[in-house]
Motif scaffolding. Structure first.
Motif, mmCIF file in Angstrom:
data_model
loop_
_atom_site.group_PDB
_atom_site.id
_atom_site.type_symbol
_atom_site.label_atom_id
_atom_site.label_comp_id
_atom_site.label_asym_id
_atom_site.label_seq_id
_atom_site.Cartn_x
_atom_site.Cartn_y
_atom_site.Cartn_z
ATOM 1 N N ARG A 17 9.046 33.717 -6.448
ATOM 2 C CA ARG A 17 9.776 33.429 -5.204
ATOM 3 C C ARG A 17 9.001 33.937 -3.990
ATOM 4 N NH1 ARG A 17 11.979 30.318 -2.151
ATOM 5 N NH2 ARG A 17 13.746 30.999 -0.939
ATOM 6 N N ALA A 18 8.444 35.142 -4.093
ATOM 7 C CA ALA A 18 7.637 35.682 -2.989
ATOM 8 C C ALA A 18 6.422 34.791 -2.743
ATOM 9 C CB ALA A 18 7.201 37.114 -3.295
ATOM 10 N N HIS A 19 5.818 34.292 -3.814
ATOM 11 C CA HIS A 19 4.666 33.393 -3.690
ATOM 12 C C HIS A 19 5.057 32.121 -2.936
ATOM 13 C CE1 HIS A 19 0.941 31.367 -4.733
ATOM 14 N NE2 HIS A 19 1.649 30.351 -5.188
ATOM 15 N N GLN A 20 6.190 31.543 -3.296
ATOM 16 C CA GLN A 20 6.684 30.348 -2.603
ATOM 17 C C GLN A 20 6.910 30.641 -1.122
ATOM 18 O OE1 GLN A 20 10.265 29.580 -4.764
ATOM 19 N NE2 GLN A 20 9.255 28.384 -6.355
ATOM 20 N N LEU A 21 7.528 31.779 -0.844
ATOM 21 C CA LEU A 21 7.813 32.143 0.549
ATOM 22 C C LEU A 21 6.533 32.402 1.335
ATOM 23 C CD1 LEU A 21 10.929 34.405 -0.074
ATOM 24 C CD2 LEU A 21 10.913 32.175 1.078
ATOM 25 N N PHE A 22 5.537 33.018 0.694
ATOM 26 C CA PHE A 22 4.268 33.255 1.376
ATOM 27 C C PHE A 22 3.557 31.943 1.688
ATOM 28 C CE2 PHE A 22 3.895 37.886 1.008
ATOM 29 C CZ PHE A 22 3.217 38.141 2.186
ATOM 30 N N ASN A 23 3.588 31.007 0.747
ATOM 31 C CA ASN A 23 2.983 29.701 1.029
ATOM 32 C C ASN A 23 3.628 29.066 2.251
ATOM 33 O OD1 ASN A 23 0.932 29.472 -0.889
ATOM 34 N ND2 ASN A 23 2.330 28.743 -2.448
ATOM 35 N N LYS A 24 4.936 29.118 2.321
ATOM 36 C CA LYS A 24 5.654 28.563 3.473
ATOM 37 C C LYS A 24 5.349 29.369 4.741
ATOM 38 C CE LYS A 24 10.171 27.016 4.925
ATOM 39 N NZ LYS A 24 11.574 26.855 4.619
ATOM 40 N N PHE A 25 5.304 30.687 4.590
ATOM 41 C CA PHE A 25 5.049 31.607 5.702
ATOM 42 C C PHE A 25 3.683 31.325 6.344
ATOM 43 C CE2 PHE A 25 3.676 35.923 7.104
ATOM 44 C CZ PHE A 25 4.711 36.216 7.978
ATOM 45 N N TYR A 26 2.692 31.012 5.517
ATOM 46 C CA TYR A 26 1.342 30.766 6.010
ATOM 47 C C TYR A 26 1.160 29.365 6.592
ATOM 48 C CZ TYR A 26 -0.957 35.057 4.520
ATOM 49 O OH TYR A 26 -1.364 36.347 4.414
ATOM 50 N N GLN A 27 2.114 28.465 6.336
ATOM 51 C CA GLN A 27 1.982 27.103 6.855
ATOM 52 C C GLN A 27 1.839 27.089 8.372
ATOM 53 O OE1 GLN A 27 5.408 25.027 5.355
ATOM 54 N NE2 GLN A 27 4.264 24.115 3.670
ATOM 55 N N GLU A 28 2.653 27.855 9.046
ATOM 56 C CA GLU A 28 2.647 27.830 10.518
ATOM 57 C C GLU A 28 1.289 28.213 11.112
ATOM 58 O OE1 GLU A 28 4.494 30.306 14.216
ATOM 59 O OE2 GLU A 28 5.766 30.068 12.457
ATOM 60 N N PRO A 29 0.726 29.368 10.747
ATOM 61 C CA PRO A 29 -0.556 29.713 11.369
ATOM 62 C C PRO A 29 -1.723 28.843 10.925
ATOM 63 C CG PRO A 29 0.001 31.359 9.737
ATOM 64 C CD PRO A 29 1.192 30.443 9.869
ATOM 65 N N LEU A 30 -1.605 28.203 9.765
ATOM 66 C CA LEU A 30 -2.714 27.411 9.237
ATOM 67 C C LEU A 30 -2.647 25.940 9.599
ATOM 68 C CD1 LEU A 30 -3.021 29.014 5.689
ATOM 69 C CD2 LEU A 30 -4.444 29.457 7.698
ATOM 70 N N GLU A 31 -1.458 25.464 9.951
ATOM 71 C CA GLU A 31 -1.325 24.017 10.187
ATOM 72 C C GLU A 31 -2.148 23.546 11.383
ATOM 73 O OE1 GLU A 31 2.775 22.981 10.649
ATOM 74 O OE2 GLU A 31 3.035 24.228 12.425
ATOM 75 N N LYS A 32 -2.351 24.394 12.383
ATOM 76 C CA LYS A 32 -3.169 23.976 13.529
ATOM 77 C C LYS A 32 -4.640 23.785 13.158
ATOM 78 C CE LYS A 32 -2.133 28.265 15.285
ATOM 79 N NZ LYS A 32 -1.763 29.172 16.308
ATOM 80 N N PHE A 33 -5.024 24.337 11.987
ATOM 81 C CA PHE A 33 -6.391 24.158 11.482
ATOM 82 C C PHE A 33 -6.433 23.128 10.347
ATOM 83 C CE2 PHE A 33 -5.957 28.500 13.096
ATOM 84 C CZ PHE A 33 -6.976 28.528 14.040
ATOM 85 N N ASN A 34 -5.281 22.536 10.049
ATOM 86 C CA ASN A 34 -5.139 21.574 8.948
ATOM 87 C C ASN A 34 -5.594 22.163 7.617
ATOM 88 O OD1 ASN A 34 -4.048 19.391 10.460
ATOM 89 N ND2 ASN A 34 -6.096 19.048 11.293
ATOM 90 N N LEU A 35 -5.181 23.411 7.378
ATOM 91 C CA LEU A 35 -5.528 24.112 6.142
ATOM 92 C C LEU A 35 -4.268 24.445 5.349
ATOM 93 C CD1 LEU A 35 -8.128 26.697 7.504
ATOM 94 C CD2 LEU A 35 -8.624 24.715 6.056
ATOM 95 N N THR A 36 -4.407 24.420 4.032
ATOM 96 C CA THR A 36 -3.357 24.933 3.158
ATOM 97 C C THR A 36 -3.659 26.406 2.874
ATOM 98 O OG1 THR A 36 -4.540 24.412 1.114
ATOM 99 C CG2 THR A 36 -3.117 22.661 2.053
ATOM 100 N N TYR A 37 -2.695 27.080 2.283
ATOM 101 C CA TYR A 37 -2.891 28.476 1.919
ATOM 102 C C TYR A 37 -4.080 28.628 0.959
ATOM 103 C CZ TYR A 37 -2.265 32.890 -0.445
ATOM 104 O OH TYR A 37 -2.497 34.121 -0.990
ATOM 105 N N VAL A 38 -4.171 27.774 -0.048
ATOM 106 C CA VAL A 38 -5.256 27.890 -1.036
ATOM 107 C C VAL A 38 -6.613 27.593 -0.386
ATOM 108 C CG1 VAL A 38 -6.108 27.115 -3.273
ATOM 109 C CG2 VAL A 38 -3.667 27.341 -2.910
#
Length: 148
Positions: A17-38
């Motif tokens: 669950r924490a992993h899922q939340l972290f993936n979602k959490f990182y979407q905001e700062p990474l989306e402006k660079f068109n990057l996924t968490y991985v």
């Protein structure tokens, strides 16, 4: 009478669950660079050590080559990295950051750090959380080694 086992009492579920939340959490700062968490953690690894093999990245990130290869192809297509055969050993593919990958290190890290600041960890709390997570990883690695 033994304690009833519930989903919320399972470490595996809480980590998942924490992993899922972290993936979602990182979407905001990474989306402006068109990057996924991985993709982000792949770039982090390359910022630490550029010009490495696919196998090195696979081991460092804990991803199979089958998962990593398409991810690297997408990063290459987007201009973040290059993938070239090693001249000394054609079987090896070397991964290098492009200028885009190098130039965006600081902006990406600043964006992610701004997001992490919202967790409101003190330095000691952050260190304690990291120690707990690393301890769990080591215990799991040791258990997996003993099972072989």
């Amino acid at each position: 009478m033994p304690k009833e086992v519930t989903l919320n009492d399972q470490i595996c579920f809480q980590i998942s669950r924490a992993h899922q939340l972290f993936n979602k959490f990182y979407q905001e700062p990474l989306e402006k660079f068109n990057l996924t968490y991985v993709q982000y953690i792949t770039l982090l690894s390359l910022w630490e050590n550029d010009g490495v093999t696919v196998n090195y990245l696979s081991q460092k990130l804990g991803l199979s080559n089958g998962t990593l290869t398409p991810l690297l192809k997408r990063l290459e297509k987007a201009g973040w990295i290059t993938r070239n055969r090693d001249k000394a050993d054609e079987r090896r593919v070397l991964i290098h950051l492009t200028q885009l990958g190098k130039d965006n290190k600081e902006p990406i890290l600043e964006s992610v750090q701004g997001c992490l600041n919202r967790l409101n960890y003190s330095d000691d709390e952050f260190a304690d959380a990291m120690d707990t997570i690393i301890d769990l990883q080591h215990r799991l690695e040791k258990t997996n080694e003993n099972d072989k």
